[in-house]
Enzyme design. Sequence first.
Site, mmCIF file in Angstrom:
data_model
loop_
_atom_site.group_PDB
_atom_site.id
_atom_site.type_symbol
_atom_site.label_atom_id
_atom_site.label_comp_id
_atom_site.label_asym_id
_atom_site.label_seq_id
_atom_site.Cartn_x
_atom_site.Cartn_y
_atom_site.Cartn_z
ATOM 1 N N GLU A 169 24.933 -11.621 -11.147
ATOM 2 C CA GLU A 169 24.675 -12.587 -12.220
ATOM 3 C C GLU A 169 25.199 -13.985 -11.917
ATOM 4 O O GLU A 169 26.069 -14.507 -12.631
ATOM 5 C CB GLU A 169 25.277 -12.075 -13.533
ATOM 6 C CG GLU A 169 24.660 -10.765 -13.993
ATOM 7 C CD GLU A 169 25.099 -10.353 -15.401
ATOM 8 O OE1 GLU A 169 26.005 -10.992 -15.966
ATOM 9 O OE2 GLU A 169 24.520 -9.386 -15.927
ATOM 10 N N GLU A 353 21.921 -3.205 -14.290
ATOM 11 C CA GLU A 353 22.802 -3.024 -15.452
ATOM 12 C C GLU A 353 21.959 -2.920 -16.710
ATOM 13 O O GLU A 353 21.051 -3.726 -16.922
ATOM 14 C CB GLU A 353 23.768 -4.208 -15.648
ATOM 15 C CG GLU A 353 24.882 -4.271 -14.646
ATOM 16 C CD GLU A 353 25.865 -5.417 -14.923
ATOM 17 O OE1 GLU A 353 25.999 -5.839 -16.096
ATOM 18 O OE2 GLU A 353 26.474 -5.886 -13.945
#
Length: 443
Positions: A169, A353
């Site tokens: 991320e 995720e």
Amino acid sequence: MTSAPMPEFPASFRWGVSTSAYQIEGAVTAGGRGPSIWDTFAHSPGRIVDGSTGDEACDHYHRYAEDVGLLAGLGVSAYRFSIAWPRVQPTGTGPANPAGLDFYDRLVDALLAAGVDPVATLFHWDLPQALEDAGGWLNRDTAHHFAEYADLVAARLGDRVKLWITLNEPFIHMSLGHGMGVHAPGRMLLFDAFPVAHHQLLGHGLAVSALRARSTSPVAIANNYSPVRLAGKADADRAAGAAYDALHNRLFTDPLLGRGYPAEPGFDPAVVRAGDLDVIAAPIDVLGVNYYNPTGIRAPADEDSPLPFEIVPLAGYPRTAFDWPVAPDGLRELLLQLHHRYGDALPPIQITESGCAYDDVPDADGRVPDPDRIAYLDRHLRAVREAMAAGVPVTGYFVWSLLDNWEWAEGFTKRFGLVHVDYATQRRTPKSSYAWFRDLVRR
Ligand code: FCB
């Protein structure tokens, strides 16, 4: 949860769970580990809601064998963990610290012995503090240091890690860590944080070639995505939505897939040098997609707003303990959007995720029922399956997270695990979602 049976997934589909180093390992000085920006940040007063730190976290560093046992019991085919850069290079540069690599060597071997594929993320936000002191990701040198670190890790583990993930991320690390000051290192640069995006991407591209030189395993990056939900119908709202979409969903993916940076929302590209975009666009084998929720956007109410959009809460959705809307349709929408946007340039996707926080508490019998998490995962998996049926190549799904863990600025207040952790005793108790996921994977 619908009562219709879960549609079949291909036999080759990768089922996994994810964690990250600083959120579970603890043992922050063991084996010569150096400090990271998260140690510094967590120890700064007022940064973490409950005043906690990752000093002990889930003590996974000492309890990894028990945690591998939980993975084996779950029956997953893969485990996504991250490697703490400051264990491998305590100050971010120089030779590898053998004791740091030894820990991951033991973990990887234990996973393989349990029949679980090791999936290693190289950077899940825990930059060595010494590199931060030299400017961190604002400094172009950090990209080169990252590739050197990737080389050291791959030299040791490249024969056994089954999938590499360079960065976790980079958007969140840029925006929360360097734009808004909510995460480490706590900078508040707003749009002046763009060099952090570019240098992370450059580091990614340089690391891809370092990994390829040492390992034949596929290479990925894990991006966070959030489809935009417009909270207004005016042209200005649409423009705000496009600007937010470019920032959150395109800023990292467009250049990775060879399109260069999007024109919106108007960054100063001064740090981008000739040749950088080619390095960044080095082919990857898998695109990791982290998804939690869509984002409500409208035009800024205040004319003098420093941002070209305003984030607004989305009405009409159930909410998790994080107050995030539960919107599985957003995952399907996002997968279809990636597919349509990038076409043949899009590599196969793995959901790296997906998960939710609820206030799970053991009952009188010591069981931890978490029906909301089961419903959440069930609905998100159906959304993935629908996107696959519509032609999106998705080859895996990792639940965030194996364990309840230290959730960054939220400290120990948000529980995302399939396994409950009593932080006072470090006792692990599988929740009912653990049994549900095990049964699904077994099927
Ligand atoms: C993601 C992070 C992960 C965890 C989840 C809840 O943004 O990658 O470490 O904090 O959110």
